[in-house]
Design a protein around this motif. Structure first.
Motif, PDB file in Angstrom:
ATOM      1  N   VAL A   1      35.824  48.723  39.852  1.00  0.00           N
ATOM      2  CA  VAL A   1      34.947  47.381  39.839  1.00  0.00           C
ATOM      3  C   VAL A   1      34.335  47.226  38.469  1.00  0.00           C
ATOM      4  CG1 VAL A   1      33.021  46.326  40.929  1.00  0.00           C
ATOM      5  CG2 VAL A   1      34.803  47.620  42.375  1.00  0.00           C
ATOM      6  N   LYS A   2      34.603  46.111  38.195  1.00  0.00           N
ATOM      7  CA  LYS A   2      33.876  45.753  36.726  1.00  0.00           C
ATOM      8  C   LYS A   2      33.136  44.610  36.861  1.00  0.00           C
ATOM      9  CE  LYS A   2      35.215  45.329  31.886  1.00  0.00           C
ATOM     10  NZ  LYS A   2      36.456  45.553  30.862  1.00  0.00           N
ATOM     11  N   PHE A   3      32.023  44.892  36.042  1.00  0.00           N
ATOM     12  CA  PHE A   3      30.881  43.535  36.391  1.00  0.00           C
ATOM     13  C   PHE A   3      30.174  43.409  34.961  1.00  0.00           C
ATOM     14  CE2 PHE A   3      28.675  47.275  37.781  1.00  0.00           C
ATOM     15  CZ  PHE A   3      27.315  47.070  37.354  1.00  0.00           C
TER      16      PHE A   3
ATOM     17  N   TYR B   1      50.005  52.832  33.101  1.00  0.00           N
ATOM     18  CA  TYR B   1      49.128  51.762  33.691  1.00  0.00           C
ATOM     19  C   TYR B   1      50.121  50.435  33.785  1.00  0.00           C
ATOM     20  CZ  TYR B   1      44.513  49.550  34.595  1.00  0.00           C
ATOM     21  OH  TYR B   1      43.413  48.991  34.898  1.00  0.00           O
ATOM     22  N   TYR B   2      50.455  50.224  35.025  1.00  0.00           N
ATOM     23  CA  TYR B   2      51.330  49.232  35.451  1.00  0.00           C
ATOM     24  C   TYR B   2      50.390  48.185  36.435  1.00  0.00           C
ATOM     25  CZ  TYR B   2      55.215  46.436  36.926  1.00  0.00           C
ATOM     26  OH  TYR B   2      56.134  45.387  36.992  1.00  0.00           O
ATOM     27  N   ALA B   3      50.083  46.985  35.894  1.00  0.00           N
ATOM     28  CA  ALA B   3      49.088  45.962  36.620  1.00  0.00           C
ATOM     29  C   ALA B   3      49.558  44.599  36.442  1.00  0.00           C
ATOM     30  CB  ALA B   3      47.649  46.386  36.012  1.00  0.00           C
ATOM     31  N   ALA B   4      48.950  43.991  37.263  1.00  0.00           N
ATOM     32  CA  ALA B   4      49.008  42.323  37.184  1.00  0.00           C
ATOM     33  C   ALA B   4      47.795  41.957  37.545  1.00  0.00           C
ATOM     34  CB  ALA B   4      50.240  42.078  38.387  1.00  0.00           C
ATOM     35  N   PHE B   5      47.191  40.622  36.943  1.00  0.00           N
ATOM     36  CA  PHE B   5      46.127  39.938  37.104  1.00  0.00           C
ATOM     37  C   PHE B   5      46.059  38.411  37.695  1.00  0.00           C
ATOM     38  CE2 PHE B   5      46.154  43.240  33.864  1.00  0.00           C
ATOM     39  CZ  PHE B   5      44.826  43.719  34.151  1.00  0.00           C
ATOM     40  N   VAL B   6      45.400  38.228  38.482  1.00  0.00           N
ATOM     41  CA  VAL B   6      45.323  36.625  39.072  1.00  0.00           C
ATOM     42  C   VAL B   6      43.666  36.303  38.752  1.00  0.00           C
ATOM     43  CG1 VAL B   6      47.538  36.978  40.160  1.00  0.00           C
ATOM     44  CG2 VAL B   6      45.079  37.257  41.453  1.00  0.00           C
ATOM     45  N   ILE B   7      43.452  35.279  38.694  1.00  0.00           N
ATOM     46  CA  ILE B   7      41.946  34.557  38.872  1.00  0.00           C
ATOM     47  C   ILE B   7      42.039  33.950  40.334  1.00  0.00           C
ATOM     48  CG2 ILE B   7      40.518  32.803  38.073  1.00  0.00           C
ATOM     49  CD1 ILE B   7      41.032  35.123  36.205  1.00  0.00           C
ATOM     50  N   GLY B   8      41.154  34.353  40.966  1.00  0.00           N
ATOM     51  CA  GLY B   8      40.777  34.044  42.492  1.00  0.00           C
ATOM     52  C   GLY B   8      40.147  32.642  42.494  1.00  0.00           C
TER      53      GLY B   8
ATOM     54  N   ASN C   1      38.502  37.759  38.306  1.00  0.00           N
ATOM     55  CA  ASN C   1      39.657  38.551  37.831  1.00  0.00           C
ATOM     56  C   ASN C   1      40.088  39.708  38.969  1.00  0.00           C
ATOM     57  OD1 ASN C   1      41.824  39.485  36.410  1.00  0.00           O
ATOM     58  ND2 ASN C   1      40.333  40.515  34.687  1.00  0.00           N
ATOM     59  N   ILE C   2      41.138  39.387  39.537  1.00  0.00           N
ATOM     60  CA  ILE C   2      41.558  40.312  40.583  1.00  0.00           C
ATOM     61  C   ILE C   2      42.803  41.070  39.938  1.00  0.00           C
ATOM     62  CG2 ILE C   2      42.197  40.566  43.003  1.00  0.00           C
ATOM     63  CD1 ILE C   2      39.350  39.099  42.356  1.00  0.00           C
ATOM     64  N   GLU C   3      42.938  42.293  40.403  1.00  0.00           N
ATOM     65  CA  GLU C   3      43.996  42.933  39.778  1.00  0.00           C
ATOM     66  C   GLU C   3      44.715  44.133  40.977  1.00  0.00           C
ATOM     67  OE1 GLU C   3      44.188  46.746  36.327  1.00  0.00           O
ATOM     68  OE2 GLU C   3      42.558  45.658  36.615  1.00  0.00           O
ATOM     69  N   ALA C   4      45.903  44.261  40.719  1.00  0.00           N
ATOM     70  CA  ALA C   4      46.476  45.548  41.381  1.00  0.00           C
ATOM     71  C   ALA C   4      46.946  46.294  40.115  1.00  0.00           C
ATOM     72  CB  ALA C   4      47.484  44.931  42.247  1.00  0.00           C
ATOM     73  N   VAL C   5      46.842  47.653  40.350  1.00  0.00           N
ATOM     74  CA  VAL C   5      47.237  48.541  39.440  1.00  0.00           C
ATOM     75  C   VAL C   5      47.777  50.052  40.018  1.00  0.00           C
ATOM     76  CG1 VAL C   5      44.606  49.594  39.089  1.00  0.00           C
ATOM     77  CG2 VAL C   5      46.397  50.030  37.549  1.00  0.00           C
ATOM     78  N   CYS C   6      48.860  50.169  39.552  1.00  0.00           N
ATOM     79  CA  CYS C   6      49.691  51.693  39.653  1.00  0.00           C
ATOM     80  C   CYS C   6      49.382  52.442  38.574  1.00  0.00           C
ATOM     81  CB  CYS C   6      51.194  51.187  40.117  1.00  0.00           C
ATOM     82  SG  CYS C   6      51.868  52.837  40.436  1.00  0.00           S
TER      83      CYS C   6
ATOM     84  N   LEU D   1      32.987  38.822  37.340  1.00  0.00           N
ATOM     85  CA  LEU D   1      33.419  39.961  38.376  1.00  0.00           C
ATOM     86  C   LEU D   1      35.100  40.436  38.254  1.00  0.00           C
ATOM     87  CD1 LEU D   1      32.413  41.949  40.600  1.00  0.00           C
ATOM     88  CD2 LEU D   1      32.998  40.306  42.240  1.00  0.00           C
ATOM     89  N   HIS D   2      35.183  41.534  38.148  1.00  0.00           N
ATOM     90  CA  HIS D   2      36.570  42.134  38.132  1.00  0.00           C
ATOM     91  C   HIS D   2      36.908  43.200  39.127  1.00  0.00           C
ATOM     92  CE1 HIS D   2      40.273  43.581  35.885  1.00  0.00           C
ATOM     93  NE2 HIS D   2      39.950  44.775  36.537  1.00  0.00           N
ATOM     94  N   LEU D   3      37.689  42.850  40.041  1.00  0.00           N
ATOM     95  CA  LEU D   3      37.866  43.807  41.104  1.00  0.00           C
ATOM     96  C   LEU D   3      39.354  44.189  40.965  1.00  0.00           C
ATOM     97  CD1 LEU D   3      36.883  41.753  44.340  1.00  0.00           C
ATOM     98  CD2 LEU D   3      35.711  43.513  43.072  1.00  0.00           C
ATOM     99  N   ALA D   4      39.629  45.490  40.835  1.00  0.00           N
ATOM    100  CA  ALA D   4      41.052  46.137  40.753  1.00  0.00           C
ATOM    101  C   ALA D   4      41.281  46.832  41.992  1.00  0.00           C
ATOM    102  CB  ALA D   4      41.025  47.030  39.636  1.00  0.00           C
ATOM    103  N   PHE D   5      42.514  46.832  42.628  1.00  0.00           N
ATOM    104  CA  PHE D   5      43.039  47.360  43.872  1.00  0.00           C
ATOM    105  C   PHE D   5      44.005  48.300  43.415  1.00  0.00           C
ATOM    106  CE2 PHE D   5      41.020  43.432  45.342  1.00  0.00           C
ATOM    107  CZ  PHE D   5      40.302  43.905  46.217  1.00  0.00           C
TER     108      PHE D   5
END
Length: 125
Positions: A5-7, A103-110, A115-120, A63-67
């Motif tokens: 979580v990044k803020f 670090y494999y990720a994708a980002f979208v703006i909700g 900034n919402i991210e999914a990361v493997c 706010l940046h949330l990474a799942f």
């Protein structure tokens, strides 16, 4: 669920000091840091979840949330589903080697501009 979580913080030095001191009893330490605009990453030893903060004057702060995703295919599926749900592309699925080699990720703006991210973090199967 969360990878990190990044803020934003208007007083970066004070916020960093506060979280380091307040979370020290939980074993949280500074694990990496860049310039204040990039910020600091705090985590427990060998932890898989981190708290990140950076300097900003933006109100409200970004706010940046990474799942966490178990596979790169999940990252790809997240990106497609998020765009179909009305999110705005903020970074197509792919490697981000400036973070680390896998670090494999994708980002979208909700809908609210977050900034919402999914990361493997795993190498390709």
């Amino acid at each position: 669920m969360f990878d990190h979580v990044k803020f934003g913080a208007s007083d970066y030095a004070a916020s960093k000091a506060f979280f380091l001191e307040a979370l020290a009893p939980l074993g949280v330490t500074l694990v990496s840091e860049g310039p204040p605009a990039y910020g600091a990453e705090l985590a427990q030893p060998h932890g898989k979840v981190s708290l990140c903060l950076f300097e900003t004057q933006e109100k409200p702060a970004h706010l940046h949330l990474a799942f966490t995703a178990a596979t790169r295919a999940q990252v790809d599926a997240f990106h497609r589903a998020a765009l179909e749900a009305g999110g705005q592309d903020h970074g197509a699925p792919g490697l981000r080697p400036h973070y680390h080699a896998h670090y494999y990720a994708a980002f979208v703006i909700g809908p609210d501009g977050h900034n919402i991210e999914a990361v493997c973090h795993e190498p390709e199967a």
